[in-house]
Design a protein around this motif. Structure first.
Motif, mmCIF file in Angstrom:
data_model
loop_
_atom_site.group_PDB
_atom_site.id
_atom_site.type_symbol
_atom_site.label_atom_id
_atom_site.label_comp_id
_atom_site.label_asym_id
_atom_site.label_seq_id
_atom_site.Cartn_x
_atom_site.Cartn_y
_atom_site.Cartn_z
ATOM 1 N N LEU A 42 -10.488 -18.335 12.527
ATOM 2 C CA LEU A 42 -10.659 -16.925 12.211
ATOM 3 C C LEU A 42 -11.402 -16.781 10.904
ATOM 4 N N GLU A 43 -12.473 -16.047 10.923
ATOM 5 C CA GLU A 43 -13.274 -15.822 9.729
ATOM 6 C C GLU A 43 -12.984 -14.423 9.201
ATOM 7 N N THR A 44 -12.530 -14.354 7.959
ATOM 8 C CA THR A 44 -12.230 -13.059 7.363
ATOM 9 C C THR A 44 -13.104 -12.850 6.136
ATOM 10 N N THR A 45 -13.343 -11.578 5.812
ATOM 11 C CA THR A 45 -14.193 -11.221 4.691
ATOM 12 C C THR A 45 -13.377 -10.463 3.653
ATOM 13 N N ALA A 46 -13.509 -10.845 2.404
ATOM 14 C CA ALA A 46 -12.789 -10.204 1.312
ATOM 15 C C ALA A 46 -13.496 -8.927 0.874
ATOM 16 N N PRO A 47 -12.755 -7.945 0.330
ATOM 17 C CA PRO A 47 -13.395 -6.713 -0.152
ATOM 18 C C PRO A 47 -14.507 -6.962 -1.156
ATOM 19 N N SER A 48 -14.318 -7.915 -2.065
ATOM 20 C CA SER A 48 -15.350 -8.187 -3.062
ATOM 21 C C SER A 48 -16.639 -8.666 -2.416
ATOM 22 N N ALA A 49 -16.527 -9.400 -1.298
ATOM 23 C CA ALA A 49 -17.715 -9.863 -0.604
ATOM 24 C C ALA A 49 -18.475 -8.706 0.026
ATOM 25 N N VAL A 50 -17.741 -7.733 0.565
ATOM 26 C CA VAL A 50 -18.393 -6.560 1.153
ATOM 27 C C VAL A 50 -19.150 -5.795 0.074
ATOM 28 N N ARG A 51 -18.519 -5.624 -1.075
ATOM 29 C CA ARG A 51 -19.188 -4.916 -2.171
ATOM 30 C C ARG A 51 -20.410 -5.682 -2.660
ATOM 31 N N ALA A 52 -20.298 -7.000 -2.713
ATOM 32 C CA ALA A 52 -21.421 -7.810 -3.183
ATOM 33 C C ALA A 52 -22.624 -7.690 -2.261
ATOM 34 N N CYS A 66 -14.909 0.372 -7.105
ATOM 35 C CA CYS A 66 -14.063 -0.815 -7.218
ATOM 36 C C CYS A 66 -14.833 -2.042 -7.691
ATOM 37 N N ARG A 67 -16.139 -1.896 -7.909
ATOM 38 C CA ARG A 67 -16.883 -2.966 -8.567
ATOM 39 C C ARG A 67 -16.509 -3.027 -10.042
ATOM 40 N N LYS A 68 -16.023 -1.907 -10.555
ATOM 41 C CA LYS A 68 -15.649 -1.824 -11.970
ATOM 42 C C LYS A 68 -14.137 -1.666 -12.151
ATOM 43 N N ALA A 69 -13.523 -0.867 -11.299
ATOM 44 C CA ALA A 69 -12.092 -0.604 -11.429
ATOM 45 C C ALA A 69 -11.262 -1.720 -10.794
ATOM 46 N N LYS A 70 -10.040 -1.837 -11.238
ATOM 47 C CA LYS A 70 -9.079 -2.812 -10.703
ATOM 48 C C LYS A 70 -8.338 -2.136 -9.545
ATOM 49 N N CYS A 71 -8.891 -2.280 -8.349
ATOM 50 C CA CYS A 71 -8.426 -1.513 -7.194
ATOM 51 C C CYS A 71 -7.415 -2.279 -6.350
ATOM 52 N N ILE A 72 -6.583 -1.509 -5.672
ATOM 53 C CA ILE A 72 -5.613 -2.060 -4.726
ATOM 54 C C ILE A 72 -5.355 -0.998 -3.664
ATOM 55 N N ALA A 73 -5.058 -1.430 -2.448
ATOM 56 C CA ALA A 73 -4.880 -0.499 -1.333
ATOM 57 C C ALA A 73 -3.466 -0.572 -0.773
ATOM 58 N N LEU A 74 -2.821 0.577 -0.690
ATOM 59 C CA LEU A 74 -1.537 0.699 0.001
ATOM 60 C C LEU A 74 -1.801 0.985 1.475
ATOM 61 N N THR A 75 -1.209 0.203 2.359
ATOM 62 C CA THR A 75 -1.341 0.473 3.791
ATOM 63 C C THR A 75 0.034 0.493 4.433
ATOM 64 N N PHE A 76 0.190 1.364 5.437
ATOM 65 C CA PHE A 76 1.469 1.529 6.121
ATOM 66 C C PHE A 76 1.250 1.406 7.618
ATOM 67 N N ASP A 77 2.038 0.541 8.245
ATOM 68 C CA ASP A 77 1.935 0.299 9.686
ATOM 69 C C ASP A 77 3.028 1.011 10.456
ATOM 70 N N ALA A 78 2.712 1.288 11.720
ATOM 71 C CA ALA A 78 3.696 1.663 12.746
ATOM 72 C C ALA A 78 4.313 3.041 12.556
ATOM 73 N N GLY A 79 3.667 3.918 11.841
ATOM 74 C CA GLY A 79 4.098 5.306 11.747
ATOM 75 C C GLY A 79 3.290 6.157 12.706
ATOM 76 N N PRO A 80 3.480 7.459 12.624
ATOM 77 C CA PRO A 80 4.416 8.168 11.755
ATOM 78 C C PRO A 80 5.871 7.936 12.197
ATOM 79 N N SER A 81 6.781 8.233 11.268
ATOM 80 C CA SER A 81 8.206 8.098 11.561
ATOM 81 C C SER A 81 8.957 9.225 10.869
ATOM 82 N N GLU A 82 10.273 9.207 10.987
ATOM 83 C CA GLU A 82 11.084 10.235 10.346
ATOM 84 C C GLU A 82 11.010 10.158 8.821
ATOM 85 N N HIS A 83 10.505 9.023 8.293
ATOM 86 C CA HIS A 83 10.372 8.866 6.846
ATOM 87 C C HIS A 83 9.005 9.280 6.310
ATOM 88 N N SER A 84 8.072 9.571 7.189
ATOM 89 C CA SER A 84 6.689 9.765 6.753
ATOM 90 C C SER A 84 6.490 11.023 5.916
#
Length: 265
Positions: A42-52, A66-84
């Motif tokens: 499996l070949e995967t690509t990192a976010p920095s590679a896409v930006r480059a 995000c080339r300059k900022a220290k970025c991070i992504a929150l992701t949530f799977d399998a919703g929506p739910s009663e907690h959403s």
């Protein structure tokens, strides 16, 4: 010039569960090297590679660079739910965008108003399939159906067609890549997992995320588990204090873009 992609060994596994169960979601957050399957590497690509690859392009207006900022992504799977709804309240208060990989059956179907709210409040909506079946166990037509149905429902509810998907349990292979390419979908995996399927201890979930987080991280959480949403404020607060800026997955890649049929991590 060094390669812009990373390769991970994969192996073929079978899953006896056909539907969506908490146990299946638990397996989704196991070690990534065990979760990724296929007939080839499996070949995967990192976010920095896409930006480059888009180095000469300007950042989209109104988004974080995000080339300059220290970025991070929150992701949530399998919703929506009663907690959403509570989660959306937190994200709105903290002004944090997230990427939601939505599940169709018993989730999009049950909470259409939350799907609309996610879109209206600026979050990225993506697919986590219709029934959470392992795509590597299915025929090509079954894979197409698993990916087509949530996209159609999300488009019907929001007017937007998803361009990203996350395969259940992270399991993917060449056939899945090909069909994703046909449907205009890029696959997004993760680099941080809280294993929130194993515990309702919000403090432990928070600590696991903080221990693994680094620049360009993609954090995997599930908003259907009882301990996860209560952990989110602490995660956000601690990562902001460390200088992180929260972005959606497309913002993490900008000014580059995810390409259909490719896998990002």
């Amino acid at each position: 010039m060094p390669s812009l992609t990373k390769k991970f060994p994969t192996r073929k596994t079978k899953n006896s569960g056909a539907g969506f169960r908490a146990a299946a979601l638990g397996a989704a957050a196991t070690a990534l090297t065990l979760a990724l399957t296929g007939c080839t590497q499996l070949e995967t690509t990192a976010p920095s590679a896409v930006r480059a690859q888009a180095a000469g392009a300007p950042a989209p207006f109104g988004t974080v660079d995000c080339r300059k900022a220290k970025c991070i992504a929150l992701t949530f799977d399998a919703g929506p739910s009663e907690h959403s709804a509570r989660l959306l309240d937190i994200l709105k208060r903290e002004q944090v965008p997230a990427t939601f990989f939505l599940l169709g059956k018993r989730h999009i179907e049950k909470y259409p108003e939350l799907v609309r709210r996610m879109a209206d409040e600026g979050h990225e909506l993506a697919s986590h399939t219709w029934t959470h079946r392992n795509l590597t166990d299915l025929s090509p037509e079954e894979i197409r159906e698993e990916l087509r149905r949530p996209n159609e429902e999300i488009r019907r509810l929001t007017g937007r067609t998803p361009t990203l998907m996350r395969p259940p349990q992270g399991r993917t292979d060449d056939t899945v890549h090909k069909i994703c390419r046909e449907l205009g979908l890029a696959e997004v995996l993760w680099s941080v997992t809280a294993k929130d399927y194993k515990t309702n201890d919000s403090a432990l979930i928070t600590q696991r995320v903080l221990d693994q987080s680094s620049r360009d991280g993609i954090i995997l959480l599930h908003d259907l588990y009882d301990g996860t949403v209560p952990a989110v404020p602490g995660i956000i607060k601690a990562l902001k204090e460390r200088g992180y800026v929260f972005v959606t997955v497309p913002q993490l890649l900008a000014p580059g873009k995810a390409e259909p049929g490719k896998v990002y991590r």
